[in-house]
Write a protein that holds these residues in place. Sequence first.
Motif, mmCIF file in Angstrom:
data_model
loop_
_atom_site.group_PDB
_atom_site.id
_atom_site.type_symbol
_atom_site.label_atom_id
_atom_site.label_comp_id
_atom_site.label_asym_id
_atom_site.label_seq_id
_atom_site.Cartn_x
_atom_site.Cartn_y
_atom_site.Cartn_z
ATOM 1 N N GLY A 75 43.461 29.428 32.245
ATOM 2 C CA GLY A 75 44.150 28.937 33.438
ATOM 3 C C GLY A 75 44.203 30.256 34.407
ATOM 4 O O GLY A 75 44.201 30.047 35.647
ATOM 5 N N ALA A 76 44.715 31.233 33.927
ATOM 6 C CA ALA A 76 44.761 32.524 34.651
ATOM 7 C C ALA A 76 43.539 33.035 35.211
ATOM 8 O O ALA A 76 43.401 33.573 36.258
ATOM 9 C CB ALA A 76 45.513 33.574 33.619
ATOM 10 N N ASP A 77 42.432 32.801 34.454
ATOM 11 C CA ASP A 77 40.974 33.240 34.891
ATOM 12 C C ASP A 77 40.488 32.147 36.066
ATOM 13 O O ASP A 77 40.202 32.685 36.971
ATOM 14 C CB ASP A 77 40.073 33.104 33.865
ATOM 15 N N ILE A 78 40.979 31.068 36.122
ATOM 16 C CA ILE A 78 40.568 30.128 37.137
ATOM 17 C C ILE A 78 41.163 30.467 38.157
ATOM 18 O O ILE A 78 40.650 30.415 39.540
ATOM 19 C CB ILE A 78 41.057 28.617 36.401
ATOM 20 N N PHE A 79 42.655 30.467 38.124
ATOM 21 C CA PHE A 79 43.466 30.939 39.533
ATOM 22 C C PHE A 79 43.163 32.171 40.057
ATOM 23 O O PHE A 79 43.317 32.477 41.214
ATOM 24 C CB PHE A 79 44.889 30.938 39.174
ATOM 25 N N GLY A 80 42.752 33.340 39.093
ATOM 26 C CA GLY A 80 42.467 34.417 39.493
ATOM 27 C C GLY A 80 41.031 34.529 40.319
ATOM 28 O O GLY A 80 40.929 35.206 41.449
ATOM 29 N N LYS A 282 36.974 45.451 33.704
ATOM 30 C CA LYS A 282 37.896 44.295 34.513
ATOM 31 C C LYS A 282 37.171 44.100 36.053
ATOM 32 O O LYS A 282 37.034 45.287 36.619
ATOM 33 C CB LYS A 282 39.382 44.690 34.597
ATOM 34 N N ARG A 283 36.900 42.802 36.296
ATOM 35 C CA ARG A 283 36.670 42.488 37.775
ATOM 36 C C ARG A 283 37.789 42.449 38.675
ATOM 37 O O ARG A 283 38.444 41.495 38.503
ATOM 38 C CB ARG A 283 35.822 41.145 37.692
ATOM 39 N N LEU A 284 37.595 43.461 39.526
ATOM 40 C CA LEU A 284 38.831 43.567 40.529
ATOM 41 C C LEU A 284 38.544 42.584 41.370
ATOM 42 O O LEU A 284 37.526 42.579 42.268
ATOM 43 C CB LEU A 284 39.120 44.967 40.895
ATOM 44 N N SER A 285 39.750 42.067 42.171
ATOM 45 C CA SER A 285 39.654 41.251 43.417
ATOM 46 C C SER A 285 39.469 42.179 44.812
ATOM 47 O O SER A 285 39.735 43.384 44.248
ATOM 48 C CB SER A 285 40.994 40.614 43.638
ATOM 49 N N PRO A 286 38.946 41.913 45.621
ATOM 50 C CA PRO A 286 38.763 42.622 46.814
ATOM 51 C C PRO A 286 40.148 43.609 47.443
ATOM 52 O O PRO A 286 39.994 44.464 47.838
ATOM 53 C CB PRO A 286 38.276 41.616 48.036
ATOM 54 N N VAL A 287 41.199 42.697 46.963
ATOM 55 C CA VAL A 287 42.550 43.473 47.539
ATOM 56 C C VAL A 287 42.854 44.606 46.398
ATOM 57 O O VAL A 287 42.930 46.018 46.979
ATOM 58 C CB VAL A 287 43.729 42.591 47.549
ATOM 59 N N ALA A 288 42.318 44.329 45.353
ATOM 60 C CA ALA A 288 42.697 45.478 44.282
ATOM 61 C C ALA A 288 41.559 46.682 44.381
ATOM 62 O O ALA A 288 41.802 47.661 44.087
ATOM 63 C CB ALA A 288 42.561 45.002 42.788
ATOM 64 N N GLN A 289 40.281 46.214 44.619
ATOM 65 C CA GLN A 289 39.131 47.324 44.901
ATOM 66 C C GLN A 289 39.622 48.075 46.272
ATOM 67 O O GLN A 289 39.328 49.439 46.211
ATOM 68 C CB GLN A 289 38.137 46.592 45.129
ATOM 69 N N ALA A 290 40.273 47.446 47.351
ATOM 70 C CA ALA A 290 40.727 48.212 48.542
ATOM 71 C C ALA A 290 41.906 49.147 48.096
ATOM 72 O O ALA A 290 41.929 50.415 48.681
ATOM 73 C CB ALA A 290 41.091 47.280 49.581
ATOM 74 N N PHE A 291 42.793 48.744 47.327
ATOM 75 C CA PHE A 291 43.658 49.415 46.862
ATOM 76 C C PHE A 291 43.322 50.756 46.063
ATOM 77 O O PHE A 291 43.988 51.870 46.379
ATOM 78 C CB PHE A 291 44.978 48.857 46.042
ATOM 79 N N GLN A 292 42.462 50.377 45.220
ATOM 80 C CA GLN A 292 41.887 51.356 44.153
ATOM 81 C C GLN A 292 41.227 52.837 45.230
ATOM 82 O O GLN A 292 41.549 53.641 44.828
ATOM 83 C CB GLN A 292 41.223 50.889 43.358
#
Length: 314
Positions: A75-80, A282-292
Amino acid sequence: MRKSLMRMTLRQLQVFRAVCESGSYSRAAEEMALTQPAVSLQIRQLEELVGQPLFEYIGKKLYLTEAAEALRTAGADIFGRLENLDMQLSDMAGSLQGLLSLAVESSAKYFVPHLFAAFRQQHPEVSLELTVVNHAQALRRLTQSRDDLLIMSQVPKDQGLEFLPFLDNPIIAVAPPLHPLCSRGALTLQDLTAYPLLIREPGSGTRRACEEYCHQKRAHFALTQQIGSLDAQREAVIAGLGLALLPRHAVQTELAAGLLRQLDVAELPLRRSWCLVSSHGKRLSPVAQAFQRFVREQRAQIQQALALRFEPAG
């Protein structure tokens, strides 16, 4: 794939997630604005689709079964992935939107809001979900992939983690202003061992770093007292219960106000680095990529800006 799993709904997974997080059908119902029977029905239908029970009561406490743990991960993967899709669509529309899920060790909570505020100046439609943990909890959350990114010190080298050092983490010795050591000049760690030392709980990264360093310097404290949080530890020093080795970020306000004094110890500060950490691959979300990317490209400016706020004047 089982055909029954294809009949699973996102609403059922949302209710299931709420029960997992709250540990209670009634609290999940309140959170989801549902009745408790409605929550029970959703879980019962989900169990029929999965073909196994998801929860069991031992005493009055609700526990997840092995099937529930597997479903929780899926479920965490689906919502992610859905969150990631939302961010990608926003990015295509020319505006980065979404949620940055960030876990930080407790000593970092003093500067992280300022770091995120600087990031949001560039991306005003990004929001923050901040979870404060100790070092041991941070490592567990990494293995469970519960956060986009994590900020911690002392990154283990044997767990295949990707990390980016970006900020000094100086650990200093502090005492109440009227402590006898405050009237002395240059000190050594050995001079401090005659007095009680206030320490954090097991699992604290600061405690581990200080214990290893003191052992290396052969500075052994005969009398220690465990305090369960950094804030309580700081207040205990102010109250005169002992000395402490604390990150400067955590006590700069009290130092400036004269509530604490930094002791002039030859072997200190103990310097570590704050790192931005994620699991390898780990595949980062666009927001996480931008923060990184922001942290990587702005390291010098971050160091300078936070030094002005948290380092002592002069």
